[in-house]
Structures are given as structure tokens and as C-alpha cells.
Design a protein around this motif. Structure first.
Motif, PDB file in Angstrom:
ATOM      1  N   LYS A  75       6.249  -2.393   6.614  1.00 38.43           N
ATOM      2  CA  LYS A  75       5.122  -1.462   6.606  1.00 38.43           C
ATOM      3  C   LYS A  75       5.597  -0.087   6.105  1.00 38.43           C
ATOM      4  O   LYS A  75       6.521   0.492   6.687  1.00 38.43           O
ATOM      5  CB  LYS A  75       4.533  -1.336   8.009  1.00 38.43           C
ATOM      6  CG  LYS A  75       3.163  -0.714   7.986  1.00 38.43           C
ATOM      7  CD  LYS A  75       2.444  -0.892   9.300  1.00 38.43           C
ATOM      8  CE  LYS A  75       0.982  -0.533   9.144  1.00 38.43           C
ATOM      9  NZ  LYS A  75       0.261  -0.436  10.389  1.00 38.43           N
ATOM     10  N   PRO A  76       5.001   0.422   5.038  1.00 40.11           N
ATOM     11  CA  PRO A  76       5.435   1.711   4.510  1.00 40.11           C
ATOM     12  C   PRO A  76       5.319   2.821   5.550  1.00 40.11           C
ATOM     13  O   PRO A  76       4.342   2.874   6.309  1.00 40.11           O
ATOM     14  CB  PRO A  76       4.473   1.965   3.352  1.00 40.11           C
ATOM     15  CG  PRO A  76       3.929   0.643   2.990  1.00 40.11           C
ATOM     16  CD  PRO A  76       3.917  -0.183   4.235  1.00 40.11           C
ATOM     17  N   GLN A  77       6.330   3.675   5.565  1.00 39.64           N
ATOM     18  CA  GLN A  77       6.353   4.842   6.436  1.00 39.64           C
ATOM     19  C   GLN A  77       6.132   6.069   5.554  1.00 39.64           C
ATOM     20  O   GLN A  77       6.893   6.295   4.598  1.00 39.64           O
ATOM     21  CB  GLN A  77       7.707   4.950   7.147  1.00 39.64           C
ATOM     22  CG  GLN A  77       8.069   3.713   7.970  1.00 39.64           C
ATOM     23  CD  GLN A  77       7.144   3.539   9.157  1.00 39.64           C
ATOM     24  OE1 GLN A  77       7.081   4.403  10.016  1.00 39.64           O
ATOM     25  NE2 GLN A  77       6.419   2.420   9.203  1.00 39.64           N
ATOM     26  N   VAL A  78       5.096   6.813   5.880  1.00 41.87           N
ATOM     27  CA  VAL A  78       4.663   7.881   4.973  1.00 41.87           C
ATOM     28  C   VAL A  78       4.762   9.256   5.631  1.00 41.87           C
ATOM     29  O   VAL A  78       4.370   9.433   6.789  1.00 41.87           O
ATOM     30  CB  VAL A  78       3.197   7.621   4.543  1.00 41.87           C
ATOM     31  CG1 VAL A  78       2.606   8.828   3.826  1.00 41.87           C
ATOM     32  CG2 VAL A  78       3.114   6.384   3.647  1.00 41.87           C
ATOM     33  N   VAL A  79       5.280  10.200   4.864  1.00 39.92           N
ATOM     34  CA  VAL A  79       5.180  11.617   5.231  1.00 39.92           C
ATOM     35  C   VAL A  79       4.292  12.278   4.179  1.00 39.92           C
ATOM     36  O   VAL A  79       4.597  12.206   2.980  1.00 39.92           O
ATOM     37  CB  VAL A  79       6.570  12.297   5.251  1.00 39.92           C
ATOM     38  CG1 VAL A  79       6.429  13.795   5.497  1.00 39.92           C
ATOM     39  CG2 VAL A  79       7.469  11.664   6.315  1.00 39.92           C
ATOM     40  N   PHE A  80       3.190  12.856   4.612  1.00 40.27           N
ATOM     41  CA  PHE A  80       2.368  13.645   3.688  1.00 40.27           C
ATOM     42  C   PHE A  80       3.013  15.029   3.545  1.00 40.27           C
ATOM     43  O   PHE A  80       3.406  15.637   4.554  1.00 40.27           O
ATOM     44  CB  PHE A  80       0.950  13.834   4.232  1.00 40.27           C
ATOM     45  CG  PHE A  80       0.082  12.609   4.185  1.00 40.27           C
ATOM     46  CD1 PHE A  80       0.138  11.710   3.131  1.00 40.27           C
ATOM     47  CD2 PHE A  80      -0.842  12.366   5.200  1.00 40.27           C
ATOM     48  CE1 PHE A  80      -0.696  10.590   3.077  1.00 40.27           C
ATOM     49  CE2 PHE A  80      -1.684  11.248   5.165  1.00 40.27           C
ATOM     50  CZ  PHE A  80      -1.610  10.368   4.105  1.00 40.27           C
ATOM     51  N   VAL A 117      -8.496   2.715   2.278  1.00 38.06           N
ATOM     52  CA  VAL A 117      -7.631   1.819   1.503  1.00 38.06           C
ATOM     53  C   VAL A 117      -6.259   1.599   2.148  1.00 38.06           C
ATOM     54  O   VAL A 117      -5.710   0.507   2.089  1.00 38.06           O
ATOM     55  CB  VAL A 117      -7.453   2.372   0.058  1.00 38.06           C
ATOM     56  CG1 VAL A 117      -6.518   1.493  -0.760  1.00 38.06           C
ATOM     57  CG2 VAL A 117      -8.804   2.496  -0.636  1.00 38.06           C
ATOM     58  N   MET A 118      -5.710   2.633   2.765  1.00 40.60           N
ATOM     59  CA  MET A 118      -4.296   2.583   3.149  1.00 40.60           C
ATOM     60  C   MET A 118      -4.020   2.596   4.645  1.00 40.60           C
ATOM     61  O   MET A 118      -2.902   2.250   5.056  1.00 40.60           O
ATOM     62  CB  MET A 118      -3.554   3.767   2.506  1.00 40.60           C
ATOM     63  CG  MET A 118      -3.497   3.722   0.997  1.00 40.60           C
ATOM     64  SD  MET A 118      -2.724   2.235   0.343  1.00 40.60           S
ATOM     65  CE  MET A 118      -1.092   2.367   1.046  1.00 40.60           C
ATOM     66  N   GLU A 119      -4.983   3.025   5.430  1.00 36.25           N
ATOM     67  CA  GLU A 119      -4.677   3.240   6.852  1.00 36.25           C
ATOM     68  C   GLU A 119      -4.058   2.018   7.515  1.00 36.25           C
ATOM     69  O   GLU A 119      -3.104   2.130   8.280  1.00 36.25           O
ATOM     70  CB  GLU A 119      -5.918   3.693   7.613  1.00 36.25           C
ATOM     71  CG  GLU A 119      -5.580   4.238   8.989  1.00 36.25           C
ATOM     72  CD  GLU A 119      -6.602   5.265   9.442  1.00 36.25           C
ATOM     73  OE1 GLU A 119      -6.297   6.469   9.316  1.00 36.25           O
ATOM     74  OE2 GLU A 119      -7.692   4.869   9.874  1.00 36.25           O
ATOM     75  N   GLU A 120      -4.593   0.840   7.203  1.00 36.45           N
ATOM     76  CA  GLU A 120      -4.060  -0.386   7.826  1.00 36.45           C
ATOM     77  C   GLU A 120      -2.745  -0.819   7.208  1.00 36.45           C
ATOM     78  O   GLU A 120      -2.022  -1.626   7.774  1.00 36.45           O
ATOM     79  CB  GLU A 120      -5.054  -1.533   7.642  1.00 36.45           C
ATOM     80  CG  GLU A 120      -6.260  -1.447   8.539  1.00 36.45           C
ATOM     81  CD  GLU A 120      -7.173  -2.634   8.293  1.00 36.45           C
ATOM     82  OE1 GLU A 120      -6.714  -3.786   8.456  1.00 36.45           O
ATOM     83  OE2 GLU A 120      -8.321  -2.414   7.894  1.00 36.45           O
ATOM     84  N   ARG A 121      -2.476  -0.327   6.008  1.00 36.88           N
ATOM     85  CA  ARG A 121      -1.316  -0.811   5.267  1.00 36.88           C
ATOM     86  C   ARG A 121      -0.070   0.046   5.453  1.00 36.88           C
ATOM     87  O   ARG A 121       1.016  -0.361   5.060  1.00 36.88           O
ATOM     88  CB  ARG A 121      -1.645  -0.849   3.760  1.00 36.88           C
ATOM     89  CG  ARG A 121      -2.745  -1.803   3.383  1.00 36.88           C
ATOM     90  CD  ARG A 121      -3.045  -1.673   1.885  1.00 36.88           C
ATOM     91  NE  ARG A 121      -3.791  -2.800   1.378  1.00 36.88           N
ATOM     92  CZ  ARG A 121      -5.111  -2.870   1.376  1.00 36.88           C
ATOM     93  NH1 ARG A 121      -5.829  -1.891   1.868  1.00 36.88           N
ATOM     94  NH2 ARG A 121      -5.709  -3.937   0.888  1.00 36.88           N
ATOM     95  N   ALA A 122      -0.231   1.261   5.978  1.00 36.42           N
ATOM     96  CA  ALA A 122       0.909   2.190   6.052  1.00 36.42           C
ATOM     97  C   ALA A 122       0.789   3.067   7.294  1.00 36.42           C
ATOM     98  O   ALA A 122      -0.315   3.313   7.784  1.00 36.42           O
ATOM     99  CB  ALA A 122       0.930   3.065   4.803  1.00 36.42           C
TER     100      ALA A 122
END
Ligand code: ADP
Ligand code: C5P
Ligand code: MG
Length: 218
Positions: free
Chosen positions: A24-29, A129-134
């Protein structure tokens, strides 16, 4: 509304099932005013930590330049006017770049997403689009006064070739930042998700604080 022209975003994206076969991608905005030093600091993070840097602005500029792009002219107009491109375009560029990165190397699942989400529309597109994916770990916020931002961009404009590093576009970009992006940062702040760095100092001093944050939070 222009967004409606592009139809449902979800029809165009691979299934959640496909994404769940990857880490699962880990994201920093990464957010801050124009010229706050987001790109500069992201490059230094990439040198020191296992992150991939994706700049929404860079992705949009590449799409603007791509031969045959149906969005090239629209993106060019939005950038020059300092306005935020409809998220249907941006989120697909981000999703594709994340996918390509992870397909090339499955260990590359940590992302700095620079210059996103910049307004309510961007945030909604991410949720759709992304909340569930990352997982969004936190927002790294480069806090910097408007004058410093403008001066840095004008200096950058001497060699950047960017259509928006001029005083007229910059005034619009600052307004967009204050009216549309700051409320997004404030929203994340209410959830305790913002890590703020004083970005008005020299590059190395800023990075020392960034490093402390990333050493602690991964
Ligand atoms: P952003 O991605 O936030 O727009 P950049 O990283 O492109 O900002 O930086 C904008 C300009 O300011 C660039 O010319 C860069 O070299 C310069 N710059 C970045 N950080 C600093 C800093 N801490 N002090 C002085 N100049 C900086
Ligand atoms: O982050 P950067 O300064 O490269 O962004 C340049 C421009 O790209 C913005 O002023 C805006 O017009 C566009 N952009 C956007 N949506 C984003 C990021 C950038 O429309 N999420
Ligand atoms: Mg940048």
C-alpha cells in the motif's frame, strides 16, 4: 462544469484489487506557497530517504508538452492564470506515475506528492480515486511569507522558462494559494496531520528540520 466532460474517473482506473496486490503506497503531501522550496526540499529528501518525488506541477507541465494530449491547451491556460487544473486530469497523472513507479520496483511505495491537494476539488478527487488505495501519513507544510515566495519565483524565472514565474501570474498564484490551498492545510491541521517547517531560512536549515521530521515519522 468542465469536470463533467471527462466522465466518471472511476471508469478509467484499475481496480482496487489490482492495487491491493502491491504494497500500500505511503504518501506525504507536500504543500506551501509558490517558491516556498517544495521541489528543492523534495530532491534532498529523495537523496536521503527512500521516497519517490512526484510533483503535480511537473506532471501537468509534462502532460501540457506531450504530443497529442487533449488537455495541453487547457493546462497551459490554467498554469498561466495560476488556477488549479480540474482534478480529473491531475489525479490520473498522479495515479499513473505511482503505478509506473511501483511496477518498476515494488519496494518504491513511499511517495512525496508535491503541490497536491491544492484545493477542495483536488481533495475530492483524491478521496474518490486514491483514498482506498494509499495511506496519507501527513502533510509536510513549507511555511513562508508571500514576499519571500514571490522573490524566489522571480529569481527562478530568470532561467526556469516557466510561463508562470512572472509578477502577473505570481499575484494570481498567491491568491489561489491563500484562498484555496491554505484551507486544505488548515483542514489537515484540525486532524493533527500537518508538520510545519519554517521555509524562509536557507536550504540547509530548512532541510535540517525536514530530516528531523522524517527521521521520526519515516
Ligand atoms: P517550489 O517547488 O515550492 O515552487 P522551488 O524548490 O522550486 O519551490 O524553489 C523556488 C526557487 O527558490 C528556486 O529557484 C530555488 O532554487 C530557490 N530556493 C528554494 N529553497 C530556497 C531557500 N531555502 N532559500 C533560498 N532560495 C531557495
Ligand atoms: O507546484 P507548481 O508551482 O509546479 O505548480 C504550477 C502550477 O501548476 C500551479 O500554479 C497550477 O496552475 C498547476 N497545478 C494544478 N494543480 C496542482 C498542482 C499544480 O493545477 N495540484
Ligand atoms: Mg515546485
Amino acid at each position: 462544469m468542465i469536470c463533467r466532460l471527462f466522465g466518471s474517473v472511476s471508469q478509467k482506473v484499475p481496480s482496487v484489487l489490482y492495487w491491493s496486490s502491491l504494497m500500500k503506497p505511503q504518501v506525504v503531501f507536500v504543500l506551501g506557497g509558490p517558491g516556498a522550496g517544495k521541489g528543492t526540499q523534495c530532491s534532498k529528501i529523495v537523496e536521503n530517504f527512500n521516497y519517490t518525488h512526484l510533483s503535480a506541477g511537473d506532471l501537468l507541465r509534462a502532460e501540457r508538452a506531450r504530443e497529442g494530449s487533449e488537455f495541453g491547451q487547457l493546462i497551459a491556460n490554467y498554469i498561466k492564470e495560476g488556477k488549479i487544473v480540474p482534478v480529473e486530469i491531475t489525479i490520473n497523472l498522479i495515479r499513473k506515475a505511482m503505478e509506473e513507479t511501483m511496477q518498476r520496483d515494488e519496494k518504491k511505495f513511499r511517495f512525496l506528492i508535491d503541490g497536491f491537494p491544492r484545493n477542495e476539488d483536488n481533495l475530492q478527487g483524491w478521496r474518490d480515486v486514491m483514498e482506498e488505495r494509499a495511506d496519507v501519513k501527513f502533510v509536510l507544510f513549507f511555511d513562508c511569507g508571500n514576499k519571500v515566495c514571490i522573490d524566489r519565483c522571480l529569481e527562478r524565472g530568470k532561467s526556469s522558462g516557466r510561463t508562470d514565474d512572472n509578477r502577473e501570474s505570481l499575484e494570481k498564484r498567491i491568491q489561489t494559494y491563500l484562498q484555496s490551498t491554505r484551507p486544505i492545510i488548515d483542514l489537515y491541521q484540525t486532524h493533527g496531520k500537518v508538520r510545519t517547517v519554517d521555509a524562509a531560512r536557507c536550504v540547509d536549515e530548512v532541510f535540517a528540520d525536514v530530516k528531523t521530521i522524517l527521521d521520526k515519522e519515516g
